[in-house]
Design a protein around this motif. Structure first.
Motif, mmCIF file in Angstrom:
data_model
loop_
_atom_site.group_PDB
_atom_site.id
_atom_site.type_symbol
_atom_site.label_atom_id
_atom_site.label_comp_id
_atom_site.label_asym_id
_atom_site.label_seq_id
_atom_site.Cartn_x
_atom_site.Cartn_y
_atom_site.Cartn_z
ATOM 1 N N LEU A 122 -167.934 -14.729 -23.477
ATOM 2 C CA LEU A 122 -168.391 -13.920 -22.349
ATOM 3 C C LEU A 122 -169.103 -14.779 -21.312
ATOM 4 O O LEU A 122 -168.861 -14.650 -20.104
ATOM 5 N N VAL A 123 -169.958 -15.686 -21.758
ATOM 6 C CA VAL A 123 -170.652 -16.598 -20.839
ATOM 7 C C VAL A 123 -169.648 -17.470 -20.091
ATOM 8 O O VAL A 123 -169.746 -17.656 -18.877
ATOM 9 N N ILE A 124 -168.666 -17.977 -20.808
ATOM 10 C CA ILE A 124 -167.649 -18.837 -20.179
ATOM 11 C C ILE A 124 -166.865 -18.063 -19.131
ATOM 12 O O ILE A 124 -166.642 -18.556 -18.022
ATOM 13 N N LEU A 125 -166.445 -16.846 -19.469
ATOM 14 C CA LEU A 125 -165.618 -16.075 -18.534
ATOM 15 C C LEU A 125 -166.397 -15.528 -17.345
ATOM 16 O O LEU A 125 -165.858 -15.428 -16.247
ATOM 17 N N VAL A 126 -167.654 -15.184 -17.547
ATOM 18 C CA VAL A 126 -168.426 -14.557 -16.468
ATOM 19 C C VAL A 126 -169.149 -15.578 -15.594
ATOM 20 O O VAL A 126 -169.296 -15.371 -14.393
ATOM 21 N N ILE A 127 -169.581 -16.679 -16.163
ATOM 22 C CA ILE A 127 -170.367 -17.647 -15.399
ATOM 23 C C ILE A 127 -169.582 -18.932 -15.116
ATOM 24 O O ILE A 127 -169.454 -19.355 -13.970
ATOM 25 N N ALA A 128 -169.063 -19.561 -16.154
ATOM 26 C CA ALA A 128 -168.442 -20.878 -15.986
ATOM 27 C C ALA A 128 -167.108 -20.818 -15.242
ATOM 28 O O ALA A 128 -166.829 -21.686 -14.410
ATOM 29 N N LEU A 129 -166.282 -19.822 -15.526
ATOM 30 C CA LEU A 129 -164.975 -19.753 -14.866
ATOM 31 C C LEU A 129 -165.083 -19.543 -13.355
ATOM 32 O O LEU A 129 -164.393 -20.229 -12.600
ATOM 33 N N PRO A 130 -165.934 -18.636 -12.856
ATOM 34 C CA PRO A 130 -166.069 -18.540 -11.400
ATOM 35 C C PRO A 130 -166.578 -19.830 -10.750
ATOM 36 O O PRO A 130 -166.125 -20.200 -9.669
ATOM 37 N N ILE A 131 -167.489 -20.528 -11.422
ATOM 38 C CA ILE A 131 -167.968 -21.808 -10.883
ATOM 39 C C ILE A 131 -166.822 -22.809 -10.827
ATOM 40 O O ILE A 131 -166.648 -23.522 -9.837
ATOM 41 N N TYR A 132 -166.018 -22.859 -11.868
ATOM 42 C CA TYR A 132 -164.866 -23.757 -11.910
ATOM 43 C C TYR A 132 -163.863 -23.420 -10.796
ATOM 44 O O TYR A 132 -163.311 -24.312 -10.156
#
Length: 79
Positions: free
Chosen positions: A13-23
Motif C-alpha cells: 500500500l505504501v509503495i502504490l500510494v506514495i512511491a509510485l506517484p513519486i516515481y
C-alpha cells in the motif's frame, strides 16, 4: 528476512500510494528535461522508454507484491 503477510500488505500500500506517484513524476520530469535540452526522442522511442520505466519500477518490489491478494496463509480457516 521474510515479511509477514500483514507487513506485505502494508508495504504494498505504501509503495502504490506514495512511491509510485513519486516515481511517475520523476519519469515524466526526466522525459520533459530531455525535451527541454533539445534531445526529444522520436515518439516510438518515447513510448518504449515509458513502457520500460513502467515495468522497471515493479522489479525491485516483486517479492512484496507476491501473494498480497490471497488470504493470509497463517490464519486459521473460519468455520
Amino acid at each position: 528476512m521474510a515479511l509477514s503477510h500483514k507487513a506485505k500488505k502494508r508495504w504494498s500500500l505504501v509503495i502504490l500510494v506514495i512511491a509510485l506517484p513519486i516515481y511517475m513524476v520523476l519519469a515524466v520530469t526526466l522525459m520533459s528535461w530531455l525535451t527541454g535540452i533539445g534531445m526529444r526522442p522520436p515518439i516510438w522511442l518515447e513510448l518504449i522508454i515509458y513502457m520500460g520505466l513502467g515495468i522497471l519500477w515493479a522489479l525491485p518490489f516483486k517479492h512484496v507484491f507476491l501473494g498480497v491478494g490471497q488470504a493470509d496463509p497463517n490464519e486459521e480457516p473460519r468455520q
